[in-house]
Design an enzyme around this catalytic site. Structure first.
Site, PDB file in Angstrom:
ATOM      1  N   HIS A  42       0.755  -1.233  -0.089  1.00 51.72           N
ATOM      2  CA  HIS A  42      -0.123  -0.074  -0.094  1.00 51.72           C
ATOM      3  C   HIS A  42       0.776   0.982   0.056  1.00 51.72           C
ATOM      4  O   HIS A  42       2.035   1.439   0.579  1.00 51.72           O
ATOM      5  CB  HIS A  42      -1.039  -0.127   1.271  1.00 51.72           C
ATOM      6  CG  HIS A  42      -2.338  -0.552   0.963  1.00 51.72           C
ATOM      7  ND1 HIS A  42      -3.467   0.022   1.342  1.00 51.72           N
ATOM      8  CD2 HIS A  42      -2.644  -1.891   0.511  1.00 51.72           C
ATOM      9  CE1 HIS A  42      -4.587  -0.751   1.034  1.00 51.72           C
ATOM     10  NE2 HIS A  42      -4.002  -2.051   0.489  1.00 51.72           N
ATOM     11  N   GLU A 111      -6.242  -0.308  -5.864  1.00 54.59           N
ATOM     12  CA  GLU A 111      -7.429   0.730  -5.528  1.00 54.59           C
ATOM     13  C   GLU A 111      -6.851   2.104  -5.655  1.00 54.59           C
ATOM     14  O   GLU A 111      -5.862   2.372  -5.475  1.00 54.59           O
ATOM     15  CB  GLU A 111      -7.693   0.535  -3.820  1.00 54.59           C
ATOM     16  CG  GLU A 111      -7.734  -1.201  -3.488  1.00 54.59           C
ATOM     17  CD  GLU A 111      -6.697  -1.745  -2.963  1.00 54.59           C
ATOM     18  OE1 GLU A 111      -5.373  -0.849  -3.001  1.00 54.59           O
ATOM     19  OE2 GLU A 111      -6.621  -2.944  -2.883  1.00 54.59           O
TER      20      GLU A 111
END
Length: 321
Positions: A42, A111
């Protein structure tokens, strides 16, 4: 296999833990009865309460030196937007060289939370899937060795050569939350990664060529003697969010707004909370029954040592029986 019909793994969560802690937890998993580990990739945490987000490739390098036998894979790297697939190919080749025979590169469409930070447009899902398919092609091409060029619809590679390559290239399982991505995983990937025990995903994966390839399931739990629901609600309220929001919200602040509607009751219904080993066993078995042969468990909160001890003493022996 610690889980009888499935390997049971330990999920390293970069959104919750700093780099030094992640290396320590990987070493703990290496010494434990867990069969493998997966690590998130991430740029941002989901919410500010989670509090961390180190660069995964630095952490993997340190884990390589701190462990002896632990298989480790990313879950999930997006090789299409924030990082060009040629750079992901180099990073993964280096990781596989440092973790010979025990590294795999889990990839997915990503994402918006992590990928929009470079100013790139966040396209619709069909385009994200097409970019992922092309990115996998780029990665495999570079892993062949020698000077390579690629001029595709989404990516360009000019006169690139990876000089540091492992003896054997790592596998590339593909993440899926729906049938189209599952079919891509079966056709172009070396395995499937999913975060719910869906037989439909397994069927789509196998129908597209996934038979015999590994199937990784991920589940989130919060082991604690007391106040597990409260802890999970504080740190991981995103477990209660409906599907599409996970892929399209751009910042932790937006997720913090979205989870205002998630109650403690929602969390208690959506994930295993507490210290009843039967509940943890049942959740893992739900993945095995759906057709997954690897299940990675993410423990929410700081008590990672207690979680590993709990699983070694009360959960994994039952799964073996």
């Amino acid at each position: 296999m610690t889980g009888g019909d499935a390997d049971v793994g330990y999920k390293l969560i970069c959104e919750e833990h700093g780099p030094n802690d992640l290396v320590e937890y990987a070493a703990l998993a290496d010494e434990s009865a867990f069969d493998f580990a997966m690590i998130s990739d991430h740029f941002h945490p989901w919410t500010s309460a989670q509090g961390e987000s180190p660069l995964v490739w630095n952490v993997i390098g340190a884990i390589a030196r701190a462990t002896d036998d632990l298989p480790l894979g990313t879950a999930i790297t997006c090789p299409t937007t924030r990082v060009h697939p040629a750079i992901v190919a180099q990073a993964a080749a280096t990781s596989a060289t440092m973790l010979p025979g025990r590294f795999f590169l889990g990839v997915g469409t990503g994402e918006k939370l992590n990928e929009h930070v470079v100013g790139a447009r966040w396209p619709e899902h069909e385009v994200r899937l097409a970019k992922l398919e092309e990115a996998i092609e780029v990665i495999w091409t570079l892993w062949e060795g020698g000077a390579k060029s690629h001029h595709g619809e989404h990516f360009t590679v000019e006169n690139a050569r990876l000089y540091t390559l492992p003896d054997e290239p790592p596998e590339i399982p593909v993440a899926a939350d729906g049938p189209k991505a599952a079919r891509l995983a079966g056709e172009k990937g070396d395995g499937l990664v999913a975060v719910r025990p869906s037989e439909d995903l397994i069927d789509a994966f196998e129908s597209a060529g996934g038979e015999g390839k590994p199937r990784y399931g991920e589940l989130t739990v919060c082991y604690a003697e007391d106040e597990a629901v409260e802890l999970a609600h504080e740190i991981w309220p995103i477990e209660g969010l409906p599907g599409e929001l996970m892929w399209v919200l751009p910042t932790p602040a937006h997720f913090e707004q979205a989870v205002q509607s998630v109650t403690k009751e929602d969390i208690a219904e959506s994930m295993v909370c507490g210290s009843d080993p039967d509940e943890h066993v049942a959740e893992i078995r739900s993945y095995v029954d759906a057709g997954f042969d690897h299940v990675a468990v993410h423990q929410v909160g700081p008590n990672q040592e207690g979680f590993v001890e709990f699983y070694e003493e009360a959960v994994l022996p039952v799964l073996e029986g």
